[in-house]
Design a protein around this motif. Structure first.
Motif, PDB file in Angstrom:
ATOM      1  N   LEU A   1     -56.740  43.965  11.614  1.00  0.00           N
ATOM      2  CA  LEU A   1     -58.023  44.606  11.331  1.00  0.00           C
ATOM      3  C   LEU A   1     -58.511  45.406  12.538  1.00  0.00           C
ATOM      4  O   LEU A   1     -58.275  45.056  13.690  1.00  0.00           O
ATOM      5  CB  LEU A   1     -59.062  43.554  10.935  1.00  0.00           C
ATOM      6  CG  LEU A   1     -58.707  42.700   9.725  1.00  0.00           C
ATOM      7  CD1 LEU A   1     -59.862  41.761   9.373  1.00  0.00           C
ATOM      8  CD2 LEU A   1     -58.343  43.558   8.514  1.00  0.00           C
ATOM      9  N   SER A   2     -59.219  46.485  12.244  1.00  0.00           N
ATOM     10  CA  SER A   2     -59.695  47.391  13.285  1.00  0.00           C
ATOM     11  C   SER A   2     -60.540  46.676  14.323  1.00  0.00           C
ATOM     12  O   SER A   2     -61.414  45.858  14.007  1.00  0.00           O
ATOM     13  CB  SER A   2     -60.520  48.514  12.657  1.00  0.00           C
ATOM     14  OG  SER A   2     -61.163  49.277  13.661  1.00  0.00           O
TER      15      SER A   2
ATOM     16  N   TRP B   1     -54.996  34.965  14.728  1.00  0.00           N
ATOM     17  CA  TRP B   1     -55.659  35.489  15.915  1.00  0.00           C
ATOM     18  C   TRP B   1     -54.567  36.114  16.779  1.00  0.00           C
ATOM     19  O   TRP B   1     -53.529  35.490  17.017  1.00  0.00           O
ATOM     20  CB  TRP B   1     -56.343  34.387  16.714  1.00  0.00           C
ATOM     21  CG  TRP B   1     -57.499  33.729  16.012  1.00  0.00           C
ATOM     22  CD1 TRP B   1     -58.066  34.082  14.826  1.00  0.00           C
ATOM     23  CD2 TRP B   1     -58.230  32.594  16.492  1.00  0.00           C
ATOM     24  NE1 TRP B   1     -59.117  33.247  14.529  1.00  0.00           N
ATOM     25  CE2 TRP B   1     -59.247  32.319  15.534  1.00  0.00           C
ATOM     26  CE3 TRP B   1     -58.160  31.786  17.631  1.00  0.00           C
ATOM     27  CZ2 TRP B   1     -60.153  31.276  15.677  1.00  0.00           C
ATOM     28  CZ3 TRP B   1     -59.065  30.750  17.788  1.00  0.00           C
ATOM     29  CH2 TRP B   1     -60.050  30.500  16.815  1.00  0.00           C
ATOM     30  N   VAL B   2     -54.821  37.321  17.260  1.00  0.00           N
ATOM     31  CA  VAL B   2     -53.793  37.998  18.039  1.00  0.00           C
ATOM     32  C   VAL B   2     -54.256  38.216  19.476  1.00  0.00           C
ATOM     33  O   VAL B   2     -55.407  38.575  19.737  1.00  0.00           O
ATOM     34  CB  VAL B   2     -53.374  39.345  17.396  1.00  0.00           C
ATOM     35  CG1 VAL B   2     -54.523  40.335  17.336  1.00  0.00           C
ATOM     36  CG2 VAL B   2     -52.199  39.959  18.151  1.00  0.00           C
ATOM     37  N   MET B   3     -53.330  37.974  20.401  1.00  0.00           N
ATOM     38  CA  MET B   3     -53.549  38.220  21.821  1.00  0.00           C
ATOM     39  C   MET B   3     -52.554  39.264  22.284  1.00  0.00           C
ATOM     40  O   MET B   3     -51.359  39.166  21.963  1.00  0.00           O
ATOM     41  CB  MET B   3     -53.371  36.931  22.616  1.00  0.00           C
ATOM     42  CG  MET B   3     -54.508  35.956  22.458  1.00  0.00           C
ATOM     43  SD  MET B   3     -54.077  34.317  23.061  1.00  0.00           S
ATOM     44  CE  MET B   3     -53.885  33.472  21.499  1.00  0.00           C
ATOM     45  N   GLU B   4     -53.038  40.253  23.030  1.00  0.00           N
ATOM     46  CA  GLU B   4     -52.168  41.318  23.537  1.00  0.00           C
ATOM     47  C   GLU B   4     -52.139  41.249  25.058  1.00  0.00           C
ATOM     48  O   GLU B   4     -53.193  41.246  25.706  1.00  0.00           O
ATOM     49  CB  GLU B   4     -52.673  42.688  23.075  1.00  0.00           C
ATOM     50  CG  GLU B   4     -52.728  42.820  21.560  1.00  0.00           C
ATOM     51  CD  GLU B   4     -52.868  44.270  21.103  1.00  0.00           C
ATOM     52  OE1 GLU B   4     -52.454  45.165  21.867  1.00  0.00           O
ATOM     53  OE2 GLU B   4     -53.367  44.495  19.995  1.00  0.00           O
TER      54      GLU B   4
ATOM     55  N   ASP C   1     -67.486  31.245  16.059  1.00  0.00           N
ATOM     56  CA  ASP C   1     -67.605  32.484  15.291  1.00  0.00           C
ATOM     57  C   ASP C   1     -66.239  32.953  14.790  1.00  0.00           C
ATOM     58  O   ASP C   1     -66.108  33.436  13.657  1.00  0.00           O
ATOM     59  CB  ASP C   1     -68.250  33.576  16.145  1.00  0.00           C
ATOM     60  CG  ASP C   1     -69.751  33.371  16.307  1.00  0.00           C
ATOM     61  OD1 ASP C   1     -70.341  32.625  15.506  1.00  0.00           O
ATOM     62  OD2 ASP C   1     -70.328  33.962  17.242  1.00  0.00           O
ATOM     63  N   LEU C   2     -65.224  32.816  15.627  1.00  0.00           N
ATOM     64  CA  LEU C   2     -63.884  33.238  15.212  1.00  0.00           C
ATOM     65  C   LEU C   2     -63.387  32.404  14.031  1.00  0.00           C
ATOM     66  O   LEU C   2     -62.816  32.946  13.075  1.00  0.00           O
ATOM     67  CB  LEU C   2     -62.900  33.126  16.384  1.00  0.00           C
ATOM     68  CG  LEU C   2     -63.094  34.094  17.556  1.00  0.00           C
ATOM     69  CD1 LEU C   2     -62.032  33.844  18.614  1.00  0.00           C
ATOM     70  CD2 LEU C   2     -63.042  35.544  17.078  1.00  0.00           C
ATOM     71  N   ILE C   3     -63.598  31.109  14.090  1.00  0.00           N
ATOM     72  CA  ILE C   3     -63.157  30.246  12.993  1.00  0.00           C
ATOM     73  C   ILE C   3     -63.898  30.595  11.706  1.00  0.00           C
ATOM     74  O   ILE C   3     -63.323  30.589  10.601  1.00  0.00           O
ATOM     75  CB  ILE C   3     -63.371  28.763  13.363  1.00  0.00           C
ATOM     76  CG1 ILE C   3     -62.373  28.348  14.456  1.00  0.00           C
ATOM     77  CG2 ILE C   3     -63.224  27.861  12.137  1.00  0.00           C
ATOM     78  CD1 ILE C   3     -62.588  26.938  14.995  1.00  0.00           C
ATOM     79  N   SER C   4     -65.184  30.977  11.833  1.00  0.00           N
ATOM     80  CA  SER C   4     -65.985  31.296  10.647  1.00  0.00           C
ATOM     81  C   SER C   4     -65.478  32.526   9.899  1.00  0.00           C
ATOM     82  O   SER C   4     -65.804  32.736   8.736  1.00  0.00           O
ATOM     83  CB  SER C   4     -67.446  31.519  11.041  1.00  0.00           C
ATOM     84  OG  SER C   4     -67.627  32.768  11.700  1.00  0.00           O
ATOM     85  N   LEU C   5     -64.655  33.335  10.560  1.00  0.00           N
ATOM     86  CA  LEU C   5     -64.124  34.535   9.904  1.00  0.00           C
ATOM     87  C   LEU C   5     -63.148  34.193   8.784  1.00  0.00           C
ATOM     88  O   LEU C   5     -62.961  34.981   7.851  1.00  0.00           O
ATOM     89  CB  LEU C   5     -63.396  35.424  10.929  1.00  0.00           C
ATOM     90  CG  LEU C   5     -64.259  36.079  12.007  1.00  0.00           C
ATOM     91  CD1 LEU C   5     -63.374  36.809  13.009  1.00  0.00           C
ATOM     92  CD2 LEU C   5     -65.267  37.041  11.387  1.00  0.00           C
ATOM     93  N   ASN C   6     -62.469  33.063   8.892  1.00  0.00           N
ATOM     94  CA  ASN C   6     -61.421  32.678   7.935  1.00  0.00           C
ATOM     95  C   ASN C   6     -60.246  33.652   7.940  1.00  0.00           C
ATOM     96  O   ASN C   6     -59.627  33.913   6.905  1.00  0.00           O
ATOM     97  CB  ASN C   6     -61.982  32.549   6.508  1.00  0.00           C
ATOM     98  CG  ASN C   6     -62.716  31.241   6.311  1.00  0.00           C
ATOM     99  OD1 ASN C   6     -62.283  30.193   6.792  1.00  0.00           O
ATOM    100  ND2 ASN C   6     -63.846  31.289   5.617  1.00  0.00           N
ATOM    101  N   SER C   7     -59.950  34.210   9.108  1.00  0.00           N
ATOM    102  CA  SER C   7     -58.786  35.100   9.202  1.00  0.00           C
ATOM    103  C   SER C   7     -57.510  34.267   9.264  1.00  0.00           C
ATOM    104  O   SER C   7     -57.531  33.084   9.612  1.00  0.00           O
ATOM    105  CB  SER C   7     -58.890  35.987  10.443  1.00  0.00           C
ATOM    106  OG  SER C   7     -58.904  35.207  11.609  1.00  0.00           O
TER     107      SER C   7
ATOM    108  N   VAL D   1     -56.909  39.207  13.496  1.00  0.00           N
ATOM    109  CA  VAL D   1     -58.097  39.561  14.272  1.00  0.00           C
ATOM    110  C   VAL D   1     -57.775  39.470  15.765  1.00  0.00           C
ATOM    111  O   VAL D   1     -57.194  38.494  16.236  1.00  0.00           O
ATOM    112  CB  VAL D   1     -59.287  38.638  13.926  1.00  0.00           C
ATOM    113  CG1 VAL D   1     -60.473  38.917  14.840  1.00  0.00           C
ATOM    114  CG2 VAL D   1     -59.697  38.828  12.474  1.00  0.00           C
ATOM    115  N   PHE D   2     -58.181  40.494  16.490  1.00  0.00           N
ATOM    116  CA  PHE D   2     -57.964  40.594  17.934  1.00  0.00           C
ATOM    117  C   PHE D   2     -58.909  39.655  18.679  1.00  0.00           C
ATOM    118  O   PHE D   2     -60.124  39.719  18.510  1.00  0.00           O
ATOM    119  CB  PHE D   2     -58.215  42.042  18.350  1.00  0.00           C
ATOM    120  CG  PHE D   2     -58.112  42.331  19.819  1.00  0.00           C
ATOM    121  CD1 PHE D   2     -56.918  42.182  20.494  1.00  0.00           C
ATOM    122  CD2 PHE D   2     -59.221  42.800  20.525  1.00  0.00           C
ATOM    123  CE1 PHE D   2     -56.818  42.485  21.843  1.00  0.00           C
ATOM    124  CE2 PHE D   2     -59.132  43.100  21.873  1.00  0.00           C
ATOM    125  CZ  PHE D   2     -57.939  42.947  22.537  1.00  0.00           C
TER     126      PHE D   2
END
Length: 786
Positions: free
Chosen positions: A625-626, A728-731, A719-725, A647-648
């Motif tokens: 996602l953007s 999670w991506v790490m660059e 907040d990240l968990i609440s997204l339900n994505s 999600v970044f």
């Protein structure tokens, strides 16, 4: 027949374009245009534009070339339906979610892929053509040979830019303005940070990212021979006199009658220290750049050789007229020329090259170099071309017939129409003459038409009131314009967002091109590693070194794939044979290649996924996602798609990728003669605030510019968990391998504890935050974009 396509930021510019020879114009509406700071057109003005252009046999394309959020996309589709119904010839788009909806709802609307789609290889063009896009606007980074290869091997129409401002980044892949100020170039609100001063590695300040404008006046025949269908001039932010001047010159170039004066006019109307052919002919080093001044230079007027009071003496290198605008080079200080005195002190209207003159310029001093930035005579000529009494009009033939029962006017022009009207009377005194009828019908005034000839047949002893003759003329012209508008049937659009409740336990993804980081990430709990991507010079190792992890490691293919396409295709075939079955892909052309090879494909951030329809446009295993979406927008998108989402959560955002290398160019080299002065290390640009933006180069001499700050979301796991994505991506870029492993471990631990309701910070997390305390950003998570 090649098309000359001109920009129009308002109706005056549209007239300037058409009356100076454009075959088509592209305009933006007040809604969803990638030039939100142009005047743009409301809905009534769009209808007026279609009627005007169609009268001249020209086409109107409307730009709907921004990325769309969920709360905008229904309105955007309804707007597209309005454009279709009112005769707009084609729609220029960027958003792949909108592409899906247009194919489903307005099947007959001609669609053009904006340069914002970053299409730069044959496979990308052909794939979009298979998806219903008729024309593709190629990225401006391609050479003439690359353009010709695409043209000769596709059924799609190809459009290329031939003149105007260049983006230093591949369009559609630039987040510079978005990240540093929240004004997204993908949303038509670019603040142009590339036109600001920077220093390279603490060197001298220059306009390091500011290119000259593109110019191809002497090369039009080559582009036509290459097979380009549409030649596009950039400039929806420019004034109508600019549009008139540039369109006229390119019209004459296409017609083979270009003169030296035409070229001089284009230089005078706007240039940034000359022009460049840029990537078309491999002019992508310092010759392409405008290091000293990012704005209009104009033409050299002369040097200040004397000063007395508030007046200066200049020896002219260029003609000077009253009303011209002049400026001290590089200082942005200018004045209009309101008086001119010759060397004998006499007041004059104009002076020629070689004269010594005296003018008022309080801020100038001896030795200053002056440029003429506005030529009043050129502006006057340009305006006359679209608002003077001799502007081009469309010829009509009129046939008028009147009997005591009524009158009829037949008009023969671009279309043939007839209008009947009563109101004919028996004359009591003077009958209406043929001459009087012709005079009344000829008053076409502000319309695009004139009557070349009017044939009149009228029975004897009839009187027709002038008001009736005016009415039949007005109704005939109006009907002709109606016919030429070519309105279409009403379209009822349909959008269906489906709420999809889900609870996801996200997996951890790492993106890297370094083997040491990949191994540390896997050791510390990464579920997936996407390996490879851009072949950065700082990257080390091949994915074959990770064969033992092939159930977790997948190849990554980048956003930009031009001359290396065959290399990547061969790699993809080899890796498939080795047992790799999934891949991350950022390039729309290579996406189709991977599908055909049997890969399960994840869509990378190059696809600009901003709404819930984007994930369903192309077949995929998941979508990145953007990074321009905020927390609420991410949550909304994820809740309305069945696709897995990425999600970044950590890393430096890449803000732009360019086929130009500022490192070599700043040192005087082009790609053809550079001895690789970038070396295998990170460089940086420093802005006026002292922020350092990292630059990594790749094996193809492209530059990748990254944010000075690192996105770290370890304090916001809830907040990240609440997204339900789904992921999670790490660059990782320049980080130490050991530190990279610690970051993965910290996120993995925070996720595990967060799923149990424990959101306290671990010692590892605290250490990471402390080590980076002056370099952390939350990106757009809590602010979003305009």
């Amino acid at each position: 027949m090649v098309e000359l396509l001109a920009p129009a930021g308002d109706f005056e510019s549209l007239k300037a374009a058409i009356l100076n020879g454009a075959d088509a114009v592209y305009i933006g509406g007040k809604e969803f245009s990638a030039r939100q700071y142009a005047g743009n057109f409301d809905r009534e003005e769009i209808i007026e534009s279609v009627r005007f252009c169609h009268a001249y046999g020209a086409k109107v394309y409307v730009t709907l070339n921004t990325l769309l959020k969920n709360n905008e996309i229904e309105r955007a589709l309804e707007y597209a339906a309005f454009l279709y119904q009112n005769g707009v010839d084609a729609l220029i788009i960027q958003d792949i979610g909108l592409l899906k909806l247009l194919r489903e709802n307005i099947k007959d609307f001609e669609i053009h892929a904006s340069t914002q789609m970053t299409v730069h290889n044959l496979e990308g063009v052909n794939f979009l053509y298979s998806q219903g896009i008729k024309r593709v606007v190629l990225a401006r980074e391609l050479s003439l040979n690359e353009i010709e290869y695409i043209c000769k091997n596709t059924e799609a129409e190809i459009e290329t830019f031939i003149h105007g401002a260049l983006c230093i980044s591949f369009s559609g892949q630039c987040l510079f303005s978005s990240i540093i100020g929240g004004r997204s170039g993908n949303r038509g609100r670019c603040a142009q940070p590339c036109r600001m001063q920077y220093s390279l590695d603490d060197g001298d300040k220059k306009y390091i990212l500011s290119p000259k404008d593109l110019w191809t006046l002497e090369h039009i025949e080559k582009l036509i021979r290459a097979g380009v269908k549409s030649l596009k001039i950039e400039g929806r932010m420019k004034r109508p006199e600019y549009v008139a001047t540039v369109v006229r010159a390119y019209r004459r170039a296409i017609d083979g009658i270009l003169t030296r004066e035409d070229k001089e006019d284009v230089v005078k109307i706007f240039n940034r220290g000359g022009f460049t052919t840029a990537y078309l002919f491999d002019e992508n080093g310092p010759k392409m750049m405008s290091y000293e001044n990012p704005k209009n230079w104009g033409v050299l007027l002369g040097k200040v050789i004397g000063k007395k009071g508030k007046f200066v003496q200049i020896k002219l290198e260029e003609e000077l007229n009253l009303g011209d605008g002049i400026e001290i080079f590089g200082k942005g200080i200018g004045v209009p020329v309101n008086t001119i005195y010759d060397k004998d002190g006499r007041e004059i209207q104009r002076a020629k090259k070689g004269d010594i003159v005296k003018i008022y310029f309080e801020d100038a001093k001896v030795g200053d170099i002056l440029y003429k930035t506005q030529d009043t005579e050129l502006i006057k000529r340009a305006r006359e071309s679209f608002e003077g009494k001799d502007t081009k009009k469309v010829p009509l033939i009129g046939r008028f017939n009147a009997t005591k029962d009524g009158m009829e006017l037949e008009v023969i022009g671009p279309k043939r129409i007839k209008i009947s009207l009563d109101g004919v009377e028996i004359a009591k005194t003077k009958p209406t003459t043929k001459e009087r009828i012709i005079e009344a019908l000829s008053k076409t005034k502000e319309t695009p038409f004139f009557f070349k000839n009017i044939e009149v047949e009228i029975e004897d002893n009839l009187m027709i009131p002038i008001s009736k003759l005016n009415e039949i003329r007005r109704r005939a012209i109006e009907k002709l314009l109606d016919e030429l508008q070519e309105k279409r049937e009403d379209i009822k659009v349909n959008i269906n967002f489906e709420k999809r409740e889900k609870v996801k336990e996200p997996k951890i993804i790492v993106k890297t091109g370094r083997i040491d980081i990949a191994k540390e990430a896997l050791k510390n709990g990464a579920d997936i590693v996407f390996f490879g991507g851009d072949r950065l010079r700082i990257n080390k190792g091949d994915i074959e070194d990770l064969l033992e992890y092939k159930d977790k490691v997948y190849p990554h293919f980048p956003e930009i794939i031009i001359e290396e396409f065959d290399y990547y295709k061969e790699r993809a075939i080899k890796l498939k044979d080795l047992g790799f079955t999934k891949a991350l892909c950022g390039n729309i052309g290579f996406y189709n290649t991977l599908l055909n090879l049997g890969y399960d494909v994840y869509l990378d951030k190059g696809f600009n996924i901003l709404n819930s329809f984007c994930p369903d446009t192309f077949e995929n295993e998941g979508v990145y996602l953007s990074q321009e979406l905020n927390l609420l927008e991410l949550k909304d998108l994820i809740s309305k798609t069945n696709k897995d989402t990425i999600v970044f959560v950590y890393g430096r955002t890449r803000m732009m990728v360019s086929r130009h290398c500022p490192i070599g160019s700043e040192k005087g080299y082009s790609k053809l003669n550079c001895p690789k002065v970038c070396e295998d290390k990170i460089h940086y640009l420093k802005d006026r605030m002292g922020e350092k933006f990292l630059i990594a180069t790749d094996l193809y001499c492209r530059s990748h510019i990254f944010n000075s700050k690192i996105t770290i979301m370890l304090e916001h796991i809830k907040d990240l968990i609440s997204l339900n994505s789904s992921f999670w991506v790490m660059e990782f870029l320049e980080e130490d391998a050991k530190f990279s492993g610690e970051v993965v471990k910290a996120y993995k631990d925070a996720l595990t504890r967060g799923l149990k309701g424990d959101f306290s910070l671990s010692s590892g997390t605290k250490r990471i935050l402390e080590e980076n305390k002056n370099k952390i950003t939350k990106g757009h998570f809590y602010r979003g974009i305009l």
